[in-house]
Design a protein around this motif. Structure first.
Motif, mmCIF file in Angstrom:
data_model
loop_
_atom_site.group_PDB
_atom_site.id
_atom_site.type_symbol
_atom_site.label_atom_id
_atom_site.label_comp_id
_atom_site.label_asym_id
_atom_site.label_seq_id
_atom_site.Cartn_x
_atom_site.Cartn_y
_atom_site.Cartn_z
ATOM 1 N N GLU A 126 0.800 -1.216 0.000
ATOM 2 C CA GLU A 126 0.000 0.000 0.000
ATOM 3 C C GLU A 126 0.840 1.277 0.000
ATOM 4 O OE1 GLU A 126 -3.381 -0.091 -0.218
ATOM 5 O OE2 GLU A 126 -2.995 -2.233 -0.512
ATOM 6 N N VAL A 127 2.148 1.147 0.046
ATOM 7 C CA VAL A 127 3.008 2.331 0.083
ATOM 8 C C VAL A 127 2.985 3.025 -1.275
ATOM 9 C CG1 VAL A 127 5.384 3.141 0.360
ATOM 10 C CG2 VAL A 127 4.472 1.384 1.883
ATOM 11 N N THR A 128 2.916 4.341 -1.277
ATOM 12 C CA THR A 128 2.883 5.119 -2.511
ATOM 13 C C THR A 128 4.125 4.860 -3.351
ATOM 14 O OG1 THR A 128 1.624 6.873 -1.426
ATOM 15 C CG2 THR A 128 2.804 7.466 -3.457
ATOM 16 N N PRO A 129 3.966 4.408 -4.602
ATOM 17 C CA PRO A 129 5.154 4.165 -5.435
ATOM 18 C C PRO A 129 5.775 5.476 -5.905
ATOM 19 C CG PRO A 129 3.168 3.724 -6.703
ATOM 20 C CD PRO A 129 2.717 4.034 -5.298
ATOM 21 N N VAL A 130 7.096 5.537 -5.890
ATOM 22 C CA VAL A 130 7.808 6.736 -6.349
ATOM 23 C C VAL A 130 8.719 6.386 -7.524
ATOM 24 C CG1 VAL A 130 7.718 7.950 -4.150
ATOM 25 C CG2 VAL A 130 9.611 6.371 -4.591
ATOM 26 N N GLY A 131 8.238 5.488 -8.363
ATOM 27 C CA GLY A 131 8.987 5.052 -9.521
ATOM 28 C C GLY A 131 8.688 3.589 -9.773
ATOM 29 N N PHE A 134 14.239 0.004 -11.011
ATOM 30 C CA PHE A 134 15.369 0.684 -10.384
ATOM 31 C C PHE A 134 15.363 2.186 -10.680
ATOM 32 C CE2 PHE A 134 16.804 -3.666 -10.826
ATOM 33 C CZ PHE A 134 17.454 -3.907 -9.629
ATOM 34 N N GLU A 135 14.218 2.728 -11.071
ATOM 35 C CA GLU A 135 14.168 4.104 -11.532
ATOM 36 C C GLU A 135 13.300 4.959 -10.620
ATOM 37 O OE1 GLU A 135 13.412 4.550 -15.706
ATOM 38 O OE2 GLU A 135 14.291 2.601 -16.144
ATOM 39 N N PRO A 136 13.880 5.609 -9.629
ATOM 40 C CA PRO A 136 13.098 6.535 -8.803
ATOM 41 C C PRO A 136 12.703 7.761 -9.611
ATOM 42 C CG PRO A 136 15.422 6.679 -8.241
ATOM 43 C CD PRO A 136 15.293 5.540 -9.217
ATOM 44 N N ASN A 137 11.498 8.232 -9.387
ATOM 45 C CA ASN A 137 11.006 9.439 -10.032
ATOM 46 C C ASN A 137 11.209 10.599 -9.061
ATOM 47 O OD1 ASN A 137 9.165 11.606 -10.776
ATOM 48 N ND2 ASN A 137 8.249 10.161 -12.227
ATOM 49 N N LEU A 138 12.162 11.469 -9.384
ATOM 50 C CA LEU A 138 12.536 12.528 -8.458
ATOM 51 C C LEU A 138 11.382 13.499 -8.207
ATOM 52 C CD1 LEU A 138 16.144 13.256 -9.765
ATOM 53 C CD2 LEU A 138 15.460 11.811 -7.854
ATOM 54 N N ALA A 143 7.402 15.621 -4.382
ATOM 55 C CA ALA A 143 6.009 15.968 -4.096
ATOM 56 C C ALA A 143 5.567 15.483 -2.722
ATOM 57 C CB ALA A 143 5.096 15.385 -5.172
ATOM 58 N N LEU A 144 6.227 14.450 -2.192
ATOM 59 C CA LEU A 144 5.890 13.949 -0.857
ATOM 60 C C LEU A 144 6.450 14.827 0.252
ATOM 61 C CD1 LEU A 144 6.492 10.122 -1.445
ATOM 62 C CD2 LEU A 144 4.292 11.301 -1.260
ATOM 63 N N ASP A 372 4.677 7.181 -16.135
ATOM 64 C CA ASP A 372 6.089 7.475 -16.400
ATOM 65 C C ASP A 372 6.272 8.657 -17.333
ATOM 66 O OD1 ASP A 372 5.408 6.525 -18.882
ATOM 67 O OD2 ASP A 372 6.664 4.731 -18.811
ATOM 68 N N GLY A 373 5.181 9.269 -17.746
ATOM 69 C CA GLY A 373 5.292 10.436 -18.612
ATOM 70 C C GLY A 373 5.480 10.086 -20.066
ATOM 71 N N GLY A 374 5.563 8.794 -20.382
ATOM 72 C CA GLY A 374 5.824 8.406 -21.752
ATOM 73 C C GLY A 374 4.601 8.455 -22.633
ATOM 74 N N ASP A 375 3.405 8.422 -22.037
ATOM 75 C CA ASP A 375 2.162 8.460 -22.790
ATOM 76 C C ASP A 375 2.134 7.410 -23.882
ATOM 77 O OD1 ASP A 375 1.150 10.576 -21.272
ATOM 78 O OD2 ASP A 375 2.185 12.043 -22.521
ATOM 79 N N GLY A 376 2.592 6.210 -23.580
ATOM 80 C CA GLY A 376 2.533 5.141 -24.570
ATOM 81 C C GLY A 376 3.785 4.303 -24.564
#
Length: 521
Positions: A126-131, A134-138, A143-144, A372-376
């Protein structure tokens, strides 16, 4: 003993199985009300968000505090209230064990026991994913608004400065030999030293209870801890075979705590893919001459027990011939190094000694991954279609590479296949990649061409191309073959289209010309 970058990626993929497909589940995970400070009856302390935890007088008086770590020094003015551990599998688990719910983490996707105690680990679902992977989303981390980030000191070393710009960031060796030292270090950060000692004491008490039964069954016999690898991403070579976990691995140390004598190959040769971790081909399996084989069960990731027992190569081992090939449930929990997993693993050992069925594992819910911002279809997804699933997991070692392949494009990316990465381990170049983060960063950037999506047909007549690194790749087209850098690599899967560019999978790893002289190029 420290795992180095190229080997550690392979071992870590196997250890955490972050790229294994998580099975979808509609079942809601319970909020964690149990922690590893459980007594033997598995009663536990309540977990809460850090914002809801009352600061005890002892913790309050302990701040401000200064902490030195492997990548620098941080100062915490007060007890952290919003904590982001980048790995949910171990670092997040340590917080849960301390009674703290992480504010966010990279997703936890390991399956848990279906019918027996989970010790609060389900809270990590249930923890909010931040990526992902192996790719953290800065941006998601920022935002947290955390007041503490806990990071691995190797996988995320290249983005340490960026993480530190968000919040004080403490880096440690997630796979250190001494899990208790790591756990105590995290406990000190959040002012929960007493809780950590309770968890460790509970663990040691459980070990003392289980150890006599272990001694009665195994005595002074040698025990090989093994799994049968399938021809999938769990195998470093990509081929079917077997993995052996030696003394200096999480399974090895756990079983050594119980008094077992853990077996390792006398002459491992090139089979050692990481310190004390070995992969052997199928035909070598009968040469494992340990008195016992303890097989760690992990459905879907490694060969099932029934198939192992039916395999003549496994049956040819001395252990199987002596009816001493045993199967231990909850292989994931035995392999992982956090404190809560160890309680699950102890339950599995007790069940083995008693000959009990513990009910197997439940499917892990599919993580609700952030956009991931890739939109596809991104270049990473396109590369996977051509047999390159691992290279994206190196992205955190190179912020420029990471930002580019996840950007809007257009771009052209030459992605080494998984087999090419495995073959690189045996070369001087591969050995250098394991020790030199700067070289790894340069190599990643050298595989990307920005500002243009070049199909294979566009390469005809081109002799060289400038890369993100600023150095050029030479190109030769011979019929349908596209040959790079005079034969360093050849395109094996061309024109894999993505929304942000095009991918060509290659059968080698390209070496920047500025570093070629170091490796005889």
């Amino acid at each position: 003993m420290r795992t180095t970058p190229l080997r550690s990626l392979i071992a870590f993929l196997a250890a955490l199985a972050l790229i294994a497909a998580a099975c979808a589940s509609d079942e809601e995970a319970d909020n964690a009300t149990d922690s590893a400070s459980a007594s033997d009856s598995a009663s536990a302390s309540e977990t809460t968000t850090t914002a809801e935890v009352e600061q005890e007088d002892e913790a309050e008086s302990a701040y401000p505090r200064t902490f030195e770590h492997s990548l620098g020094t941080i100062e915490l003015e007060s007890e952290p209230q919003v904590v982001v551990p980048l790995f949910g599998e171990i670092l997040g688990e340590q917080l849960i064990a301390l009674g703290i719910e992480p504010a966010g983490a990279l997703p936890y996707i390991s399956p848990l026991p279906a019918a027996s105690e989970t010790y609060g680990l389900e809270a990590l679902y249930e923890v909010t994913p931040v990526g992902a992977g192996f790719e953290p989303n800065l941006e998601l981390i920022a935002a947290l608004e955390p007041d503490l980030i806990i990071s691995d000191d190797q996988f995320f070393a290249q983005v340490y400065d960026q993480l530190s710009g968000i919040a004080p960031t403490y880096a440690l060796d997630v796979f250190a030999d001494d899990w208790q030292a790591n756990f105590r270090a995290v406990a000190a950060l959040v002012g929960r030293e007493d809780r950590a000692e309770e968890v460790i004491a509970d663990y040691e008490a459980r070990v003392a209870e289980v150890a006599p039964g272990v001694d009665e069954l195994f005595g002074d016999s040698t025990v090989a801890v093994m799994q049968a690898t399938l021809a999938n991403e769990q195998a470093a070579s990509g081929e079917a075979g077997a993995r052996i976990y030696g003394v200096d691995t999480n399974p090895g140390r756990f079983l050594t705590d119980l008094g077992l004598t853990v077996w390792e190959p006398a002459d491992p040769g090139g089979a050692e893919i990481a310190p004390s971790t070995y992969e052997i081909s199928t035909e070598v399996i009968p040469t494992v001459d340990a008195d016992f084989i303890l097989y760690l069960i992990e459905p879907d990731r490694f060969l099932d027990p029934a198939d192992v027992e039916a395999d003549p190569l496994w049956s040819a081992t001395p252990a199987a011939a002596a009816d001493q090939l045993l199967f231990l449930d909850f292989g994931t929990q035995v392999r992982l190094g956090g404190p809560l997993h160890k309680f699950v693993a102890l339950d599995a050992v007790e069940a083995l000694l008693a000959g009990e069925d513990v009910g197997g594992v439940a499917a892990a819910p599919a993580p609700d991954l952030p956009d991931d911002g890739g939109d596809g279809n991104t270049v990473l997804a396109a590369a996977a279609e051509g047999g390159s699933t691992l290279i994206g997991n190196f992205a955190s070692f190179s912020p420029d590479f990471n930002a580019t392949i996840n950007g809007d494009g257009p771009m052209t990316v030459f992605m080494p296949s998984d087999e090419a990465l495995g073959a690189a381990q045996a070369t001087d170049f591969g050995a250098a990649l394991q020790a030199d983060f700067e070289l790894l960063d340069q190599v990643l950037q050298y595989h990307v061409i920005t500002d243009d999506a070049l199909a294979a047909a566009d390469l005809s007549g081109v002799t060289e191309i400038a890369t993100l690194l600023g150095e050029t790749i030479t190109v030769e087209v011979d019929g349908d073959a596209v040959i790079l850098n005079g034969g360093q690599a050849t395109v094996t899967a061309a024109d894999l289209a993505a929304d942000n560019g095009v991918v060509h999978v290659i059968d080698g790893v390209l070496l920047p010309p500025s570093r070629a002289a170091e490796f005889g190029g």
